[in-house]
Design a protein around this motif. Structure first.
Motif, PDB file in Angstrom:
ATOM      1  N   SER A   1       0.796  -1.260   0.028  1.00  0.00           N
ATOM      2  CA  SER A   1       0.107  -0.088   0.007  1.00  0.00           C
ATOM      3  C   SER A   1       0.840   1.192  -0.050  1.00  0.00           C
ATOM      4  N   PHE A   2       1.966   1.409   0.713  1.00  0.00           N
ATOM      5  CA  PHE A   2       2.961   2.335   0.873  1.00  0.00           C
ATOM      6  C   PHE A   2       3.512   2.842  -0.505  1.00  0.00           C
ATOM      7  N   ILE A   3       3.821   1.680  -0.970  1.00  0.00           N
ATOM      8  CA  ILE A   3       4.697   1.807  -2.325  1.00  0.00           C
ATOM      9  C   ILE A   3       3.915   2.239  -3.496  1.00  0.00           C
TER      10      ILE A   3
ATOM     11  N   LEU B   1      -3.172   2.808   7.732  1.00  0.00           N
ATOM     12  CA  LEU B   1      -1.935   3.125   8.484  1.00  0.00           C
ATOM     13  C   LEU B   1      -1.093   3.633   7.570  1.00  0.00           C
ATOM     14  N   ALA B   2      -0.807   2.834   6.290  1.00  0.00           N
ATOM     15  CA  ALA B   2       0.084   3.507   5.154  1.00  0.00           C
ATOM     16  C   ALA B   2      -0.371   4.805   4.600  1.00  0.00           C
ATOM     17  N   PHE B   3      -1.670   4.683   4.292  1.00  0.00           N
ATOM     18  CA  PHE B   3      -2.352   5.487   3.685  1.00  0.00           C
ATOM     19  C   PHE B   3      -2.268   7.029   4.374  1.00  0.00           C
ATOM     20  N   LEU B   4      -2.506   6.923   5.656  1.00  0.00           N
ATOM     21  CA  LEU B   4      -2.664   8.179   6.449  1.00  0.00           C
ATOM     22  C   LEU B   4      -1.105   8.925   6.516  1.00  0.00           C
ATOM     23  N   ILE B   5      -0.104   8.214   6.477  1.00  0.00           N
ATOM     24  CA  ILE B   5       1.029   8.539   6.217  1.00  0.00           C
ATOM     25  C   ILE B   5       1.216   9.812   5.261  1.00  0.00           C
ATOM     26  N   PHE B   6       0.507   9.525   4.183  1.00  0.00           N
ATOM     27  CA  PHE B   6       0.682  10.798   3.023  1.00  0.00           C
ATOM     28  C   PHE B   6      -0.630  11.316   3.174  1.00  0.00           C
ATOM     29  N   ASN B   7      -1.695  11.226   3.868  1.00  0.00           N
ATOM     30  CA  ASN B   7      -3.104  11.773   3.969  1.00  0.00           C
ATOM     31  C   ASN B   7      -3.146  12.837   5.217  1.00  0.00           C
TER      32      ASN B   7
ATOM     33  N   HIS C   1      -2.455  16.037   7.576  1.00  0.00           N
ATOM     34  CA  HIS C   1      -2.392  17.286   7.124  1.00  0.00           C
ATOM     35  C   HIS C   1      -0.972  17.851   7.373  1.00  0.00           C
ATOM     36  N   PRO C   2      -0.510  18.538   6.286  1.00  0.00           N
ATOM     37  CA  PRO C   2      -0.997  18.815   4.978  1.00  0.00           C
ATOM     38  C   PRO C   2      -0.803  17.463   3.963  1.00  0.00           C
ATOM     39  N   ALA C   3      -2.133  17.210   3.540  1.00  0.00           N
ATOM     40  CA  ALA C   3      -2.116  15.716   2.805  1.00  0.00           C
ATOM     41  C   ALA C   3      -1.273  15.993   1.374  1.00  0.00           C
ATOM     42  N   LYS C   4      -0.709  14.669   1.159  1.00  0.00           N
ATOM     43  CA  LYS C   4      -0.078  14.900  -0.052  1.00  0.00           C
ATOM     44  C   LYS C   4      -0.867  14.129  -1.004  1.00  0.00           C
ATOM     45  N   VAL C   5      -1.785  13.525  -0.695  1.00  0.00           N
ATOM     46  CA  VAL C   5      -2.839  12.541  -1.731  1.00  0.00           C
ATOM     47  C   VAL C   5      -4.254  12.584  -0.912  1.00  0.00           C
ATOM     48  N   PHE C   6      -5.178  12.510  -1.611  1.00  0.00           N
ATOM     49  CA  PHE C   6      -6.696  12.174  -1.351  1.00  0.00           C
ATOM     50  C   PHE C   6      -6.979  10.901  -1.520  1.00  0.00           C
ATOM     51  N   MET C   7      -7.814  10.293  -0.705  1.00  0.00           N
ATOM     52  CA  MET C   7      -8.160   8.746  -0.974  1.00  0.00           C
ATOM     53  C   MET C   7      -9.203   8.855  -2.429  1.00  0.00           C
ATOM     54  N   GLY C   8      -9.960   9.586  -2.576  1.00  0.00           N
ATOM     55  CA  GLY C   8     -10.859   9.650  -3.771  1.00  0.00           C
ATOM     56  C   GLY C   8     -12.223   8.784  -3.253  1.00  0.00           C
ATOM     57  N   ASP C   9     -13.416   8.639  -4.315  1.00  0.00           N
ATOM     58  CA  ASP C   9     -14.222   7.684  -3.978  1.00  0.00           C
ATOM     59  C   ASP C   9     -13.947   6.285  -4.006  1.00  0.00           C
ATOM     60  N   SER C  10     -12.898   5.848  -4.610  1.00  0.00           N
ATOM     61  CA  SER C  10     -12.391   4.481  -4.900  1.00  0.00           C
ATOM     62  C   SER C  10     -12.090   4.127  -3.417  1.00  0.00           C
ATOM     63  N   GLY C  11     -11.540   5.219  -2.388  1.00  0.00           N
ATOM     64  CA  GLY C  11     -11.323   4.959  -1.077  1.00  0.00           C
ATOM     65  C   GLY C  11     -12.479   4.806  -0.111  1.00  0.00           C
ATOM     66  N   SER C  12     -13.139   5.973  -0.305  1.00  0.00           N
ATOM     67  CA  SER C  12     -14.433   6.152   0.800  1.00  0.00           C
ATOM     68  C   SER C  12     -15.495   5.109   0.449  1.00  0.00           C
ATOM     69  N   LEU C  13     -15.849   4.856  -0.798  1.00  0.00           N
ATOM     70  CA  LEU C  13     -16.861   3.914  -1.397  1.00  0.00           C
ATOM     71  C   LEU C  13     -16.472   2.483  -0.856  1.00  0.00           C
TER      72      LEU C  13
END
Length: 339
Positions: free
Chosen positions: A13-15, A193-199, A201-213
């Motif tokens: 996930s991190f990579i 946990l991997a995603f939140l490293i990048f998300n 604040h200040p976020a480097k990336v958003f999860m988008g609907d692919s993540g939230s849905l």
């Protein structure tokens, strides 16, 4: 719970997210700010494609027995996930998203995975009639999926709140030795946990609907699975924050004679952000609220379901009156009037 498997999910996930950020302009996965955005610069989006796909890929190759046993759970999640991917790439209508969710729920229902009971009240189990099982299950999954999607409004918010919920369901899974609750919850904890490293604040990336849905659908599925062991009313507390947020916003729109689906800035995170103007503070406060709700839900697992429902109703009423954007405007008007 396989530590090696979870480590693989985290690393993949991190990579994946790292390279998605790096090449986001080339694959055209960018979030451009608008009047409702809480961010002011163009930011990569669609990280959900990376962190959700990582789970499916690792489980498929390293825990195929589990994947095969619960194939209908994973394929239904993939159906909704694909709707989110499509929306991140091309932007699709809400009606199309609900169509995908409908097919996902059909797959679950055809495998006898649905909400059949709403709990026991005054020693009487409230069993849903057969004709109501499918529509109610669809309403529950689609409603919560949409609620979580609406919470994805600040850096780290949806991911952190979801993380708290997955930890709560993992606890239920351990207590009752449920393989689905343990594997699915722990897998999403690792990938988030991997995603939140990048998300964060200040976020480097958003999860988008692919993540939230995908997150909304999976949490809904875990909530239904958890009702096999704990009271449905207690499960409401384990997923309380997105539900309260959506109920409150819908109620206010109804009170103001506006469309229930009209976009606005009256969500809980908007209210709290306006108080201090601090994203991290807002996310931490809301996450701690969900921690409290999840603990209450876990402790009330076998409590009186009627009292649990009454408590949730009181909670809704308190939040409806406390988190009201109009209070600030009214107070301002009162000050002006006194002058």
């Amino acid at each position: 719970m396989n530590i090696l498997l979870l480590s693989s999910i985290f690393i993949l996930s991190f990579i994946s997210i790292y390279f998605m950020i790096r090449y986001s302009d080339k694959i055209r996965l960018l979030d451009i700010p608008n009047e409702r955005s809480m961010h002011s610069k163009i930011t990569p989006r669609g990280a959900g494609i990376a962190f959700v796909f990582s789970i499916f890929l690792v489980l498929l190759f390293f825990d195929f027995k589990h994947f095969k046993m619960y194939y209908y759970i994973y394929f239904s999640s993939i159906i909704v996930f694909m709707a989110g991917v499509w929306d991140d790439v091309k932007n699709i209508t809400p009606k199309m998203k609900f169509t995908f969710i409908l097919f996902a729920v059909l797959l679950l229902y055809s495998n006898n995975f649905a909400l059949y009971s709403l709990g026991t009240y005054f020693k009487y189990e409230l069993v849903l009639p057969n004709w109501l099982v499918f529509p109610f299950t669809f309403f529950a999954i689609a409603g919560f999926t949409n609620a979580l999607n609406l919470m994805d409004g600040l850096d780290g918010l949806a991911g952190t709140v979801s993380l708290v919920m997955f930890i709560a369901f993992l606890a239920v899974g351990f207590q009752y030795d449920d393989d689905l609750l343990i594997t699915l919850s722990s897998s999403f904890i690792a990938t988030l946990l991997a995603f939140l490293i990048f998300n964060w604040h200040p976020a480097k990336v958003f999860m988008g609907d692919s993540g939230s849905l995908a997150l909304g659908t999976v949490i809904s599925i875990l909530a239904i699975q958890a009702t096999h062991y704990i009271a449905p009313a207690a499960v409401l507390f384990m997923v309380a924050l997105p539900l309260l947020d959506t109920f409150i916003v819908m109620t206010r729109r109804f009170q103001r004679h506006k469309s229930l689906f009209e976009a606005d800035k009256n969500h809980l995170h908007h209210f709290l952000f306006n108080v201090k103007g601090d994203t991290r503070y807002t996310v931490m406060i809301l996450a701690l609220m969900q921690v409290v709700f999840s603990i209450i839900g876990y402790q009330m697992g076998r409590a009186n379901e009627f009292l649990s429902l009454i408590l949730f109703g009181i909670l809704f009423y308190l939040y409806l009156n406390l988190f009201d954007q109009r209070l600030k405007r009214r107070n301002g008007f009162d000050v002006i009037s006194k002058k």
